[in-house]
Design an enzyme around this catalytic site. Structure first.
Site, PDB file in Angstrom:
ATOM      1  N   ARG A  35     -14.710   8.507  -3.906  1.00  0.00           N
ATOM      2  CA  ARG A  35     -14.960   7.125  -4.332  1.00  0.00           C
ATOM      3  C   ARG A  35     -16.044   7.035  -5.396  1.00  0.00           C
ATOM      4  O   ARG A  35     -15.989   6.163  -6.266  1.00  0.00           O
ATOM      5  CB  ARG A  35     -15.349   6.270  -3.120  1.00  0.00           C
ATOM      6  CG  ARG A  35     -14.153   5.978  -2.249  1.00  0.00           C
ATOM      7  CD  ARG A  35     -14.558   5.199  -1.038  1.00  0.00           C
ATOM      8  NE  ARG A  35     -13.391   4.728  -0.325  1.00  0.00           N
ATOM      9  CZ  ARG A  35     -13.390   4.397   0.944  1.00  0.00           C
ATOM     10  NH1 ARG A  35     -14.498   4.490   1.659  1.00  0.00           N
ATOM     11  NH2 ARG A  35     -12.291   3.964   1.521  1.00  0.00           N
ATOM     12  N   LYS A 221       2.837   2.703  13.218  1.00  0.00           N
ATOM     13  CA  LYS A 221       3.318   1.440  13.785  1.00  0.00           C
ATOM     14  C   LYS A 221       4.036   0.544  12.786  1.00  0.00           C
ATOM     15  O   LYS A 221       3.565   0.355  11.670  1.00  0.00           O
ATOM     16  CB  LYS A 221       2.120   0.658  14.323  1.00  0.00           C
ATOM     17  CG  LYS A 221       1.511   1.271  15.553  1.00  0.00           C
ATOM     18  CD  LYS A 221       0.405   0.379  16.024  1.00  0.00           C
ATOM     19  CE  LYS A 221      -0.234   0.899  17.298  1.00  0.00           C
ATOM     20  NZ  LYS A 221      -1.500   0.211  17.528  1.00  0.00           N
ATOM     21  N   GLY A 377      -4.790   5.700   3.113  1.00  0.00           N
ATOM     22  CA  GLY A 377      -5.587   6.858   3.505  1.00  0.00           C
ATOM     23  C   GLY A 377      -4.801   8.095   3.886  1.00  0.00           C
ATOM     24  O   GLY A 377      -5.042   9.181   3.355  1.00  0.00           O
ATOM     25  N   GLY A 400      -6.623  -0.978   2.772  1.00  0.00           N
ATOM     26  CA  GLY A 400      -6.249  -2.369   3.049  1.00  0.00           C
ATOM     27  C   GLY A 400      -5.945  -3.143   1.781  1.00  0.00           C
ATOM     28  O   GLY A 400      -5.003  -3.945   1.738  1.00  0.00           O
TER      29      GLY A 400
HETATM   30  P1  AMP Z   1      -0.887   4.633   9.986  1.00  0.00           P
HETATM   31  O1  AMP Z   1      -2.386   4.601  10.168  1.00  0.00           O
HETATM   32  O2  AMP Z   1      -0.155   3.583  10.719  1.00  0.00           O
HETATM   33  O3  AMP Z   1      -0.496   4.750   8.535  1.00  0.00           O
HETATM   34  O4  AMP Z   1      -0.420   5.967  10.685  1.00  0.00           O
HETATM   35  C1  AMP Z   1      -0.822   7.236  10.281  1.00  0.00           C
HETATM   36  C2  AMP Z   1      -0.744   8.139  11.462  1.00  0.00           C
HETATM   37  O5  AMP Z   1       0.563   8.117  11.973  1.00  0.00           O
HETATM   38  C3  AMP Z   1      -1.078   9.571  11.156  1.00  0.00           C
HETATM   39  O6  AMP Z   1      -2.286   9.896  11.758  1.00  0.00           O
HETATM   40  C4  AMP Z   1       0.087  10.343  11.774  1.00  0.00           C
HETATM   41  O7  AMP Z   1      -0.350  11.428  12.555  1.00  0.00           O
HETATM   42  C5  AMP Z   1       0.750   9.325  12.663  1.00  0.00           C
HETATM   43  N1  AMP Z   1       2.170   9.612  12.858  1.00  0.00           N
HETATM   44  C6  AMP Z   1       3.090   9.838  11.924  1.00  0.00           C
HETATM   45  N2  AMP Z   1       4.277  10.109  12.493  1.00  0.00           N
HETATM   46  C7  AMP Z   1       4.110  10.054  13.830  1.00  0.00           C
HETATM   47  C8  AMP Z   1       4.957  10.237  14.941  1.00  0.00           C
HETATM   48  N3  AMP Z   1       6.247  10.550  14.771  1.00  0.00           N
HETATM   49  N4  AMP Z   1       4.441  10.108  16.168  1.00  0.00           N
HETATM   50  C9  AMP Z   1       3.137   9.796  16.327  1.00  0.00           C
HETATM   51  N5  AMP Z   1       2.277   9.588  15.317  1.00  0.00           N
HETATM   52  C10 AMP Z   1       2.761   9.718  14.070  1.00  0.00           C
END
Ligand code: AMP
Length: 420
Positions: A35, A221, A377, A400
């Site tokens: 950054r 999610k 990230g 964000g």
């Molecule tokens: P997010 O913060 O929602 O962008 O999610 C990122 C995180 O999702 C990363 O730390 C990944 O390890 C996790 N992730 C990606 N694919 C999977 C999966 N199939 N099952 C569980 N966690 C996951």
């Protein structure tokens, strides 16, 4: 709006809002200075022109003045990177800052202490009792909004020109990121290079994408990406969904997902997205297969299965070889690519292959002429992990802020300068 490359900062005091919210270890060593480096072109331009940057940032989430969040910990590194001895004011407003700002000579720089030592920066009341009544909350909010005006005026009084180069906080209407801009006239407020580049990159893909336009949305999610997905459904030709969130879609379509991540309260939403995609002629692409693990660990036993037929006791932690081929084919046929979120638990080498394949496919498509933007990230961490950051067109520094921009929202930090 004036652009920074056309602006001559000679003899000007310049309030520069940067995002130096860098991670520090227990001994206050910077563990990742991306950054800071991202704002160097702007700071160097001001110095080379013969201007004096007054550098302002937040660091962490202090509740008041807290030494561990002091920007003095990163002063030496900033001086080293800029090649000048940057001065420091122990308080971002107040006498010392005013005197130091006033006595800055051409080519000298001043770093102000953490803006968020003051509640006025964010304009949110602090220290409210847990049992505060609604009236008390409203009064506290009103009070901080009032004092925020004075705080903003003090910050603005140090400088002739306002430059915002903090994309990471551009989605916040804070004193130094947005409100302060009103105190400078049109000809004296502008984006820094970083903010300009971020805005240009996002608008290039969202407003006039070369087609086909493919978005790859991964991560854990659906709920955290739903607004992004909704907005993309009216823009993209292909929407690839990977990562944990894909299993909510698999289950919604009647698939068996074993112990994979799933948001049961989002099943209807997933079905609606499928319908909307069809109606908009967007091709929704899910991986046919998955790499499974029997525990959330790099050392878990693993095997492959169809993504909609996962046995109990097993979870999909990555896409499988069929998914890699399916996703890569779409990516390589695309002219515009947006990637946000890994398609597997890439932090574990055992489940990183799919994410690496996506990163490589994007790099290949970019080499063949596509414009690719990687942001958020985890996807940035992924391209760095696979040493592919310089093989994509643009790596965003925003988390964000980037998501809100892709959702189609107006960012207060951007609007404050250019009016929209
Ligand atoms: P997010 O913060 O929602 O962008 O999610 C990122 C995180 O999702 C990363 O730390 C990944 O390890 C996790 N992730 C990606 N694919 C999977 C999966 N199939 N099952 C569980 N966690 C996951």
């Amino acid at each position: 709006m004036i652009t920074i490359d056309k602006f001559n900062f000679a003899g000007k005091k310049v309030f520069v809002r940067v995002d130096f919210n860098v991670p520090l270890d227990a001994n206050f060593n910077i563990t990742d200075d991306t950054r800071i480096r991202a704002a160097l072109p702007t700071l160097k331009k001001i110095l080379t022109d013969g201007g004096s940057p007054i550098i302002a940032s937040h660091l962490g989430r202090p509740k008041g003045v807290e030494d561990k969040y002091s920007l003095k910990h990163i002063l030496a590194h900033i001086s080293e990177l800029l090649g000048v001895d940057v001065q420091f004011a122990n308080d971002c407003v107040g006498e010392e800052a005013a005197v130091k700002a006033a006595s800055l000579q051409a080519g000298e720089a001043l770093l102000l202490e953490n803006l968020r030592f003051y509640a006025e920066e964010e304009g949110k009341p602090r220290g409210l009792k847990e049992d505060a009544t609604d009236d008390e909350k409203a009064a506290a909010k009103k009070a901080v909004k009032e004092s925020q005006k004075e705080f903003t005026k003090k910050l603005a009084s140090f400088a002739d020109v306002y430059v915002n180069d903090a994309f990471g906080t551009a989605h916040r209407a804070h004193a130094s990121t947005a409100l302060i801009a009103d105190l400078f006239d049109e000809s004296n407020k502008l984006f820094g290079y970083l903010l300009q580049n971020e805005v240009d990159a996002v608008e290039k893909i969202m407003k006039e994408p070369a087609r086909p336009f493919t978005a790859i949305i991964g991560g854990s999610k659906v709920s955290s990406k739903i607004d992004v997905i909704e907005n993309l459904l009216s823009k993209v030709d292909y929407l690839i969904i990977g990562g944990g969130m894909a299993f909510t879609f698999e289950k919604a379509a009647g698939g068996k997902i074993g112990n994979s991540l799933c948001e049961d309260d989002k099943l209807d939403l997933a079905r609606e997205i499928v319908i909307k995609a069809k109606a908009n002629n967007v091709k929704l692409v899910l991986s046919t297969d998955a790499k499974l693990g029997d525990a959330f660990s790099n050392d878990a036993n693993s095997k492959y299965a169809e993504a909609n037929n996962i046995p109990d006791g097993w979870s999909g932690f990555d896409i499988g070889p069929k998914g890699e081929a399916e996703f890569s084919d779409v990516i390589q046929a695309s002219k515009t690519i947006l990637w946000n979120g890994p398609v597997g638990v890439f932090e574990f080498d055992n489940f990183a292959h799919g994410t690496e394949a996506i990163a490589k496919a994007i790099a290949k498509a970019t080499e063949a002429g596509a414009f690719s933007l990687v942001g958020g990230g985890d996807s940035v961490a992924a391209v760095n992990k696979f040493n592919l950051a310089d093989k994509v067109s643009y790596v965003s520094t925003g988390g964000g802020a980037l998501l809100e921009f892709i959702e189609g929202k107006v960012l207060p930090g951007v609007k404050a300068i250019r009016g929209y």
